[in-house]
Design a protein around this motif. Structure first.
Motif, short mmCIF file in Angstrom:
data_model
loop_
_atom_site.label_atom_id
_atom_site.label_comp_id
_atom_site.label_asym_id
_atom_site.label_seq_id
_atom_site.Cartn_x
_atom_site.Cartn_y
_atom_site.Cartn_z
N ASN A 74 1.31 -3.03 -15.06
CA ASN A 74 0.37 -4.10 -15.42
C ASN A 74 0.36 -5.21 -14.37
OD1 ASN A 74 -0.39 -2.85 -17.90
ND2 ASN A 74 1.51 -3.60 -18.82
N ALA A 75 0.38 -4.80 -13.11
CA ALA A 75 0.32 -5.72 -11.97
C ALA A 75 -0.13 -4.91 -10.76
CB ALA A 75 1.69 -6.36 -11.73
N PRO A 76 -0.58 -5.55 -9.70
CA PRO A 76 -0.98 -4.81 -8.50
C PRO A 76 0.14 -3.91 -7.98
CG PRO A 76 -1.76 -7.06 -8.37
CD PRO A 76 -0.86 -7.00 -9.57
N ALA A 77 -0.23 -2.74 -7.48
CA ALA A 77 0.79 -1.75 -7.11
C ALA A 77 0.29 -0.86 -5.98
CB ALA A 77 1.14 -0.90 -8.32
N ALA A 78 1.27 -0.22 -5.32
CA ALA A 78 1.00 0.83 -4.33
C ALA A 78 1.64 2.11 -4.84
CB ALA A 78 1.57 0.45 -2.97
N ILE A 79 0.92 3.21 -4.80
CA ILE A 79 1.36 4.47 -5.41
C ILE A 79 1.26 5.60 -4.38
CG2 ILE A 79 0.94 6.13 -7.25
CD1 ILE A 79 -0.36 3.82 -8.84
N PHE A 80 2.36 6.36 -4.26
CA PHE A 80 2.42 7.51 -3.36
C PHE A 80 2.59 8.76 -4.21
CE2 PHE A 80 3.81 3.77 -1.19
CZ PHE A 80 3.38 3.89 0.11
N GLU A 81 1.61 9.65 -4.19
CA GLU A 81 1.66 10.92 -4.91
C GLU A 81 1.63 12.03 -3.87
OE1 GLU A 81 -0.75 10.18 -8.96
OE2 GLU A 81 -1.93 9.83 -7.15
N LEU A 82 2.74 12.73 -3.71
CA LEU A 82 2.88 13.71 -2.64
C LEU A 82 3.17 15.09 -3.22
CD1 LEU A 82 5.19 11.59 -0.30
CD2 LEU A 82 2.68 11.69 -0.30
N SER A 83 2.93 16.11 -2.42
CA SER A 83 3.25 17.48 -2.83
C SER A 83 3.65 18.28 -1.60
CB SER A 83 2.04 18.14 -3.52
OG SER A 83 2.36 19.47 -3.90
N PHE A 84 4.85 18.90 -1.69
CA PHE A 84 5.36 19.77 -0.63
C PHE A 84 5.67 21.12 -1.26
CE2 PHE A 84 6.85 15.45 -0.09
CZ PHE A 84 6.63 15.14 1.24
N GLY A 85 5.32 22.20 -0.60
CA GLY A 85 5.75 23.48 -1.15
C GLY A 85 4.88 24.64 -0.74
N GLY A 86 5.06 25.74 -1.48
CA GLY A 86 4.35 26.96 -1.19
C GLY A 86 3.31 27.26 -2.25
#
Length: 281
Positions: A74-86
């Motif tokens: 409920n405040a400003p944010a930075a979001i990292f959504e990553l995916s590594f794999g096969g």
């Protein structure tokens, strides 16, 4: 595959032990995350597949929202959504920070695709999660000072989907999690049914992705029903887009706002790597 899983488990254990020492050091925390991601990528090469992916979304938003409304920033944010794999096994970390750099939550997903047919897909997943909050405590001199509290959780999910075509599908998600540690036990159950529609044409250059859903949430003895939707407007062959999430409480004993929403600036990337038996000169 078992070798790869063992490598991931060891790397996760090392990461979580080091996290305790780095969580108050923002620069060190970012470096640690980068090193862990690189280590996973090396482990992923051990999978029985010729294709390894590295993709993700990096977004900045005016309002950090979570799948579980009670865990939203409920405040400003930075979001990292990553995916590594096969092709089947992947590591999908979600790392979220307040806009001032303070960690908000780390969710370290491992997912495995059990069924990958043209029309029907099924994956299962599990993760440890860490939710950070700033609290006031009394120091040795009797003064109140800020400190960071870490709430630990573990959850698992199962998610089948039916695909009408490459851009339209029906989705179902069941997730159950519980808190760990010495605090009061919290058991969360999340059940969602929705659809996903991608590459909806707005013009020759612009497209819309829309993902509406209805979901049921139970947290200990309280529960509720909600409707939500995520939307993204982008330009073809351009990595930056604008996204938004809107959630509406239908009936709920859980104390959350009637409406919650955000708007985000999203940078997306998608890289594929191919293993070769001999180097290409």
């Amino acid at each position: 595959m078992l070798i790869a899983i063992t490598q991931y488990q060891k790397q996760a254990k090392d990461f979580l032990n080091l996290l305790k020492d780095y969580r108050n050091n923002k620069a060190g925390l970012i470096v640690l995350i980068a090193l862990f991601a690189f280590g996973f990528q090396q482990g992923a090469i051990g999978q029985d597949t010729d294709n390894i992916h590295f993709r993700g979304n990096i977004s900045v938003t005016n309002n950090g929202l979570s799948l579980i409304p009670a865990f939203s920033l409920n405040a400003p944010a930075a979001i990292f959504e990553l995916s590594f794999g096969g092709e089947r096994l992947s590591f999908d970390p979600e790392m979220r920070f307040a806009i001032d750099g303070q960690p908000w939550s780390f969710i370290l997903w491992w997912r495995y695709k059990i069924i990958k047919s043209e029309k029907f897909k099924l994956h299962v997943g599990a993760h440890p999660a860490y939710i950070f909050e700033t609290i006031m405590v009394e120091d040795d001199n009797g003064d109140m000072v800020e400190t960071m509290k870490t709430n630990r959780f573990f959850a698992g999910e199962i998610s089948p989907s039916y695909h009408f075509n490459a851009d339209n599908k029906l989705t179902f998600l069941y997730l159950q999690g519980r808190s760990l540690g010495k605090g009061p036990l919290a058991i969360n159950q999340f059940v969602a049914f929705g659809s996903s529609h991608t590459n909806l044409r707005l013009s020759e250059k612009f497209f819309l992705n829309a993902k509406p859903q209805l979901f049921y949430l139970k947290m200990n003895e309280k529960d509720g029903y909600f409707a939500s939707g995520s939307f993204l407007i982008g330009k073809k062959d351009f990595p930056i887009s604008i996204g938004s999430i809107i959630s509406k409480k239908i009936i709920s004993e859980i104390e959350v706002d009637n409406w919650i929403w955000n708007i985000s600036l999203v940078y997306s990337f998608n890289n594929e790597f191919v293993k070769r038996s001999n180097p290409v000169l």
